[in-house]
Design an enzyme around this catalytic site. Structure first.
Site, mmCIF file in Angstrom:
data_model
loop_
_atom_site.group_PDB
_atom_site.id
_atom_site.type_symbol
_atom_site.label_atom_id
_atom_site.label_comp_id
_atom_site.label_asym_id
_atom_site.label_seq_id
_atom_site.Cartn_x
_atom_site.Cartn_y
_atom_site.Cartn_z
ATOM 1 N N GLN A 1 3.058 -1.588 -5.951
ATOM 2 C CA GLN A 1 4.250 -0.758 -6.120
ATOM 3 C C GLN A 1 4.270 -0.104 -7.501
ATOM 4 O O GLN A 1 4.107 -0.768 -8.526
ATOM 5 C CB GLN A 1 5.514 -1.600 -5.926
ATOM 6 N N LYS B 1 10.221 -1.848 2.534
ATOM 7 C CA LYS B 1 8.876 -1.930 3.121
ATOM 8 C C LYS B 1 8.645 -3.280 3.779
ATOM 9 O O LYS B 1 8.095 -3.362 4.890
ATOM 10 C CB LYS B 1 7.824 -1.663 2.042
ATOM 11 N N ASP C 1 -2.130 2.899 0.717
ATOM 12 C CA ASP C 1 -1.429 3.976 0.016
ATOM 13 C C ASP C 1 -2.325 5.194 -0.193
ATOM 14 O O ASP C 1 -1.858 6.259 -0.604
ATOM 15 C CB ASP C 1 -0.926 3.485 -1.347
#
Length: 294
Positions: free
Chosen positions: A107, A63, A130
């Protein structure tokens, strides 16, 4: 973009997520360069990694590489695996107040002992790239404008790119996670598909999935779906990814579907690249919305 695999009775096309993601990332990089000219600033994405889980480290590394390649600011935060809930919360709160941070990504999974849901909900909805906060889920449920979970959006990009008609189609989603299954079902409903949600514990799963025009498998169970689960001519999207002695494989036994599925995503090279590409588009969108509202 597709490639062809010939089976016994029909042709199966592979949906090339790598090529589709590359095109999307190129467009994002162009838009970031234009934003720099217009605003004198570029989006910043803060990735928060807690601990040293090998898979999480690999995902965050990928990422961060994509962030830099798109011309965005890479604003990474690392905390040790023994970090307390309050320490992680303080980092998220600081990033939430930072005007140079367009998006925040925590994460997952987190080390044992940390409450992921509570920490995620500290992310402002405007920076929730997200799409996992309770507020973002509520906006999706209402069909209101907001940032959406990256993987389901990536799946829709692939389906649209292959000109798969969603309106009126019967879509079966196998998996009901907050990350993929549930938001995927809602997005398909909003596109006028008829949607059924199943999972690994569904009784006689095959009898249900064989009804699907579009079968999206996101159960996180290696090899769960095979030829007995898929009707002739169906579109199959494999969201799963598992490391095996033979390499990376998905939730679908793809080799069994040659000549059965009309379209199928490969693993690797299908949904995975799209997830990161959509993360970049979400970050750019969050940046533009913040500039528009300020």
């Amino acid at each position: 973009m597709t490639t062809t695999v010939t089976g016994k009775t029909a042709t199966t096309l592979l949906l090339d997520g790598t090529a589709e993601a590359r095109a999307l990332r190129t467009k994002v990089a162009q838009d970031v360069a234009a934003a720099a000219q217009r605003y004198g600033a570029v989006p910043g994405l803060a990735t928060v990694l807690v601990g040293n889980d090998p898979a999480s480290v690999a995902y965050v590394t990928a990422k961060r590489r994509a962030i830099r390649e798109a011309g965005m600011r890479d604003m990474h935060c690392y905390l040790p695996g023994n970090a307390a809930q309050a320490e992680v919360a303080a980092v998220i709160d600081e990033l939430a107040q930072d005007s140079e941070v367009s998006g925040i990504l925590l994460q997952l999974p987190l080390p044992e002992g940390l409450d992921a849901a509570t920490l995620i909900d500290r992310i402002p909805v405007s920076k929730d790239v997200d799409g996992l906060t309770t507020a973002s889920a509520g906006l999706l449920a209402r069909g209101a404008h907001g940032l959406r979970p990256c993987t389901p959006v990536g799946v829709l990009h692939l389906l649209d790119g292959a000109h798969v008609e969603l309106r009126g189609a019967h879509a079966v989603v196998v998996g009901h996670s907050a990350l993929v299954g549930r938001p995927m079902a809602r997005m398909l409903l909003q596109r006028d598909a008829t949607v059924t949600v199943a999972h690994q514990h569904t009784v006689d799963l095959a009898s249900l999935t064989r009804q699907a025009d579009i079968l999206i498998v996101a159960a996180g169970v290696h090899g769960l779906v095979g030829a007995e689960h898929v009707k002739q001519g169906a579109v199959v999207i494999d969201v799963g990814i598992h490391r095996t002695p033979e390499g990376l494989e998905g939730d679908v036994r793809a080799h069994e579907l040659r000549g059965i599925a009309r379209l199928i995503t490969p693993v690797p090279g299908g949904v995975g690249p799209m997830t990161i590409a959509v993360l970049l588009t979400n970050t750019l969108l969050a940046f533009k919305q913040e500039r528009t509202c300020s």
